[in-house]
Design a protein around this motif. Structure first.
Motif, PDB file in Angstrom:
ATOM      1  N   MET A 199       0.505  -0.962   0.048  1.00 49.31           N
ATOM      2  CA  MET A 199      -0.111  -0.279  -0.254  1.00 49.31           C
ATOM      3  C   MET A 199       1.061   1.358   0.217  1.00 49.31           C
ATOM      4  O   MET A 199       0.680   2.164  -0.704  1.00 49.31           O
ATOM      5  CB  MET A 199      -0.707  -0.540   0.628  1.00 49.31           C
ATOM      6  N   LYS A 200       1.989   1.374   0.713  1.00 55.03           N
ATOM      7  CA  LYS A 200       2.916   2.575   1.147  1.00 55.03           C
ATOM      8  C   LYS A 200       2.981   2.612  -0.945  1.00 55.03           C
ATOM      9  O   LYS A 200       3.858   3.555  -1.075  1.00 55.03           O
ATOM     10  CB  LYS A 200       4.187   2.165   1.816  1.00 55.03           C
ATOM     11  N   ARG A 201       4.088   1.749  -1.290  1.00 51.82           N
ATOM     12  CA  ARG A 201       4.644   1.729  -2.462  1.00 51.82           C
ATOM     13  C   ARG A 201       3.443   2.420  -3.762  1.00 51.82           C
ATOM     14  O   ARG A 201       4.020   3.454  -4.175  1.00 51.82           O
ATOM     15  CB  ARG A 201       5.084   0.134  -3.042  1.00 51.82           C
ATOM     16  N   ALA A 202       2.029   1.883  -3.193  1.00 48.92           N
ATOM     17  CA  ALA A 202       0.678   2.444  -4.829  1.00 48.92           C
ATOM     18  C   ALA A 202       1.011   3.915  -3.938  1.00 48.92           C
ATOM     19  O   ALA A 202       1.002   4.836  -4.764  1.00 48.92           O
ATOM     20  CB  ALA A 202       0.033   1.601  -4.065  1.00 48.92           C
ATOM     21  N   GLY A 203       1.232   3.954  -2.914  1.00 50.20           N
ATOM     22  CA  GLY A 203       0.625   5.765  -2.290  1.00 50.20           C
ATOM     23  C   GLY A 203       1.295   5.930  -3.134  1.00 50.20           C
ATOM     24  O   GLY A 203       1.848   7.834  -3.786  1.00 50.20           O
ATOM     25  N   ILE A 204       3.445   5.580  -2.787  1.00 47.58           N
ATOM     26  CA  ILE A 204       4.515   6.673  -3.698  1.00 47.58           C
ATOM     27  C   ILE A 204       4.473   6.342  -5.523  1.00 47.58           C
ATOM     28  O   ILE A 204       4.376   7.994  -5.783  1.00 47.58           O
ATOM     29  CB  ILE A 204       5.636   5.993  -3.395  1.00 47.58           C
ATOM     30  N   LEU A 205       3.520   5.659  -6.184  1.00 46.67           N
ATOM     31  CA  LEU A 205       3.462   5.813  -7.046  1.00 46.67           C
ATOM     32  C   LEU A 205       2.666   7.034  -7.436  1.00 46.67           C
ATOM     33  O   LEU A 205       2.499   7.570  -8.579  1.00 46.67           O
ATOM     34  CB  LEU A 205       3.149   4.711  -7.398  1.00 46.67           C
ATOM     35  N   ARG A 206       1.141   7.216  -6.991  1.00 45.08           N
ATOM     36  CA  ARG A 206       0.368   7.596  -6.698  1.00 45.08           C
ATOM     37  C   ARG A 206       1.132   9.130  -6.973  1.00 45.08           C
ATOM     38  O   ARG A 206       0.279   9.972  -7.354  1.00 45.08           O
ATOM     39  CB  ARG A 206      -0.535   7.200  -6.287  1.00 45.08           C
ATOM     40  N   ASN A 207       1.966   9.714  -5.815  1.00 42.37           N
ATOM     41  CA  ASN A 207       2.271  10.749  -5.691  1.00 42.37           C
ATOM     42  C   ASN A 207       3.472  11.163  -6.969  1.00 42.37           C
ATOM     43  O   ASN A 207       2.967  12.142  -7.273  1.00 42.37           O
ATOM     44  CB  ASN A 207       2.982  11.008  -4.110  1.00 42.37           C
ATOM     45  N   ALA A 208       3.922  10.334  -6.722  1.00 39.70           N
ATOM     46  CA  ALA A 208       4.660  10.093  -8.483  1.00 39.70           C
ATOM     47  C   ALA A 208       3.875  11.222  -9.946  1.00 39.70           C
ATOM     48  O   ALA A 208       4.285  11.995 -10.272  1.00 39.70           O
ATOM     49  CB  ALA A 208       5.545   9.009  -8.846  1.00 39.70           C
ATOM     50  N   ALA A 209       3.065  10.270 -10.122  1.00 40.90           N
ATOM     51  CA  ALA A 209       2.196  10.805 -10.995  1.00 40.90           C
ATOM     52  C   ALA A 209       1.316  12.112 -10.547  1.00 40.90           C
ATOM     53  O   ALA A 209       1.639  12.783 -11.448  1.00 40.90           O
ATOM     54  CB  ALA A 209       0.884   9.721 -11.158  1.00 40.90           C
ATOM     55  N   ASP A 210       1.205  11.731  -9.511  1.00 37.89           N
ATOM     56  CA  ASP A 210       0.577  13.310  -9.401  1.00 37.89           C
ATOM     57  C   ASP A 210       1.941  14.782  -9.590  1.00 37.89           C
ATOM     58  O   ASP A 210       1.515  15.871 -10.328  1.00 37.89           O
ATOM     59  CB  ASP A 210       0.204  13.959  -7.734  1.00 37.89           C
ATOM     60  N   MET A 211       2.599  14.465  -8.976  1.00 39.78           N
ATOM     61  CA  MET A 211       3.989  15.817  -9.248  1.00 39.78           C
ATOM     62  C   MET A 211       4.627  15.503 -10.451  1.00 39.78           C
ATOM     63  O   MET A 211       4.743  16.536 -10.573  1.00 39.78           O
ATOM     64  CB  MET A 211       5.749  15.041  -8.592  1.00 39.78           C
ATOM     65  N   HIS A 212       4.693  14.783 -11.478  1.00 42.12           N
ATOM     66  CA  HIS A 212       5.196  15.028 -12.314  1.00 42.12           C
ATOM     67  C   HIS A 212       4.027  16.065 -13.824  1.00 42.12           C
ATOM     68  O   HIS A 212       4.924  16.844 -14.319  1.00 42.12           O
ATOM     69  CB  HIS A 212       4.513  13.395 -13.222  1.00 42.12           C
ATOM     70  N   GLY A 213       2.755  15.904 -13.143  1.00 41.48           N
ATOM     71  CA  GLY A 213       1.569  16.363 -13.705  1.00 41.48           C
ATOM     72  C   GLY A 213       2.963  18.423 -13.221  1.00 41.48           C
ATOM     73  O   GLY A 213       2.506  19.043 -14.396  1.00 41.48           O
ATOM     74  N   LEU A 214       2.881  18.690 -12.425  1.00 41.70           N
ATOM     75  CA  LEU A 214       3.249  19.606 -11.652  1.00 41.70           C
ATOM     76  C   LEU A 214       4.738  20.211 -11.831  1.00 41.70           C
ATOM     77  O   LEU A 214       5.207  21.256 -12.858  1.00 41.70           O
ATOM     78  CB  LEU A 214       3.276  19.514 -10.327  1.00 41.70           C
ATOM     79  N   LEU A 215       5.725  19.229 -12.380  1.00 40.01           N
ATOM     80  CA  LEU A 215       7.326  19.450 -12.521  1.00 40.01           C
ATOM     81  C   LEU A 215       7.145  19.678 -14.122  1.00 40.01           C
ATOM     82  O   LEU A 215       8.342  19.918 -14.567  1.00 40.01           O
ATOM     83  CB  LEU A 215       7.698  18.096 -11.954  1.00 40.01           C
ATOM     84  N   PHE A 216       6.689  19.174 -15.029  1.00 39.61           N
ATOM     85  CA  PHE A 216       6.675  18.915 -16.826  1.00 39.61           C
ATOM     86  C   PHE A 216       5.554  19.690 -17.207  1.00 39.61           C
ATOM     87  O   PHE A 216       5.453  19.563 -18.193  1.00 39.61           O
ATOM     88  CB  PHE A 216       6.566  17.750 -17.295  1.00 39.61           C
ATOM     89  N   ALA A 217       4.715  20.442 -16.382  1.00 39.45           N
ATOM     90  CA  ALA A 217       4.039  21.511 -16.727  1.00 39.45           C
ATOM     91  C   ALA A 217       4.658  22.381 -17.448  1.00 39.45           C
ATOM     92  O   ALA A 217       5.455  23.129 -17.109  1.00 39.45           O
ATOM     93  CB  ALA A 217       2.863  22.382 -15.606  1.00 39.45           C
ATOM     94  N   LYS A 218       3.618  22.767 -18.460  1.00 42.79           N
ATOM     95  CA  LYS A 218       4.136  23.681 -19.934  1.00 42.79           C
ATOM     96  C   LYS A 218       3.169  25.089 -18.940  1.00 42.79           C
ATOM     97  O   LYS A 218       2.290  25.203 -18.333  1.00 42.79           O
ATOM     98  CB  LYS A 218       3.887  24.391 -20.975  1.00 42.79           C
ATOM     99  N   ARG A 219       4.354  26.285 -18.615  1.00 42.05           N
ATOM    100  CA  ARG A 219       3.656  27.975 -18.190  1.00 42.05           C
ATOM    101  C   ARG A 219       2.426  28.566 -18.980  1.00 42.05           C
ATOM    102  O   ARG A 219       2.763  28.579 -20.648  1.00 42.05           O
ATOM    103  CB  ARG A 219       5.064  28.348 -18.221  1.00 42.05           C
ATOM    104  N   GLY A 220       1.237  29.102 -18.296  1.00 47.04           N
ATOM    105  CA  GLY A 220       0.668  29.233 -19.233  1.00 47.04           C
ATOM    106  C   GLY A 220      -0.604  28.620 -20.082  1.00 47.04           C
ATOM    107  O   GLY A 220      -1.413  29.103 -20.171  1.00 47.04           O
ATOM    108  N   THR A 221      -0.467  27.283 -19.974  1.00 46.44           N
ATOM    109  CA  THR A 221      -1.488  26.391 -20.605  1.00 46.44           C
ATOM    110  C   THR A 221      -2.408  26.198 -19.458  1.00 46.44           C
ATOM    111  O   THR A 221      -2.132  25.074 -17.956  1.00 46.44           O
ATOM    112  CB  THR A 221      -0.369  24.802 -21.147  1.00 46.44           C
ATOM    113  N   PRO A 222      -3.164  25.244 -19.469  1.00 52.65           N
ATOM    114  CA  PRO A 222      -4.816  24.917 -18.580  1.00 52.65           C
ATOM    115  C   PRO A 222      -4.193  22.860 -18.024  1.00 52.65           C
ATOM    116  O   PRO A 222      -3.682  22.528 -18.747  1.00 52.65           O
ATOM    117  CB  PRO A 222      -5.225  25.212 -19.294  1.00 52.65           C
ATOM    118  N   LEU A 223      -4.714  23.145 -16.526  1.00 52.75           N
ATOM    119  CA  LEU A 223      -4.527  21.713 -16.339  1.00 52.75           C
ATOM    120  C   LEU A 223      -5.149  21.093 -17.285  1.00 52.75           C
ATOM    121  O   LEU A 223      -6.232  21.125 -17.211  1.00 52.75           O
ATOM    122  CB  LEU A 223      -4.573  21.415 -14.755  1.00 52.75           C
TER     123      LEU A 223
END
Length: 64
Positions: free
Chosen positions: A38-62
């Motif tokens: 369950m911890k591993r699944a949570g870590i993967l979920r957080n990584a997926a969520d953070m991926h959207g924040l880290l690789f987002a382009k400025r000025g584009t909608p989510l």
């Protein structure tokens, strides 16, 4: 200083991997093995969520 990411996985791959890990963890009987899964699944979920924040382009909608 943060370690550079050499080969980032696409967000959809991370989300699919997180869902698969969660399903497998839920199928396990209660105990330390399930807790770690369950911890591993949570870590993967957080990584997926953070991926959207880290690789987002400025000025584009989510993307949802």
């Amino acid at each position: 200083m943060a370690r550079p990411i050499k080969h980032p996985k696409p967000r959809l791959d991370l989300e699919a991997e997180a869902l698969t890990a969660l399903e497998k963890a839920r199928a396990l009987p209660h105990g330390p093995e399930r807790t770690e899964a369950m911890k591993r699944a949570g870590i993967l979920r957080n990584a997926a969520d953070m991926h959207g924040l880290l690789f987002a382009k400025r000025g584009t909608p989510l993307k949802t």
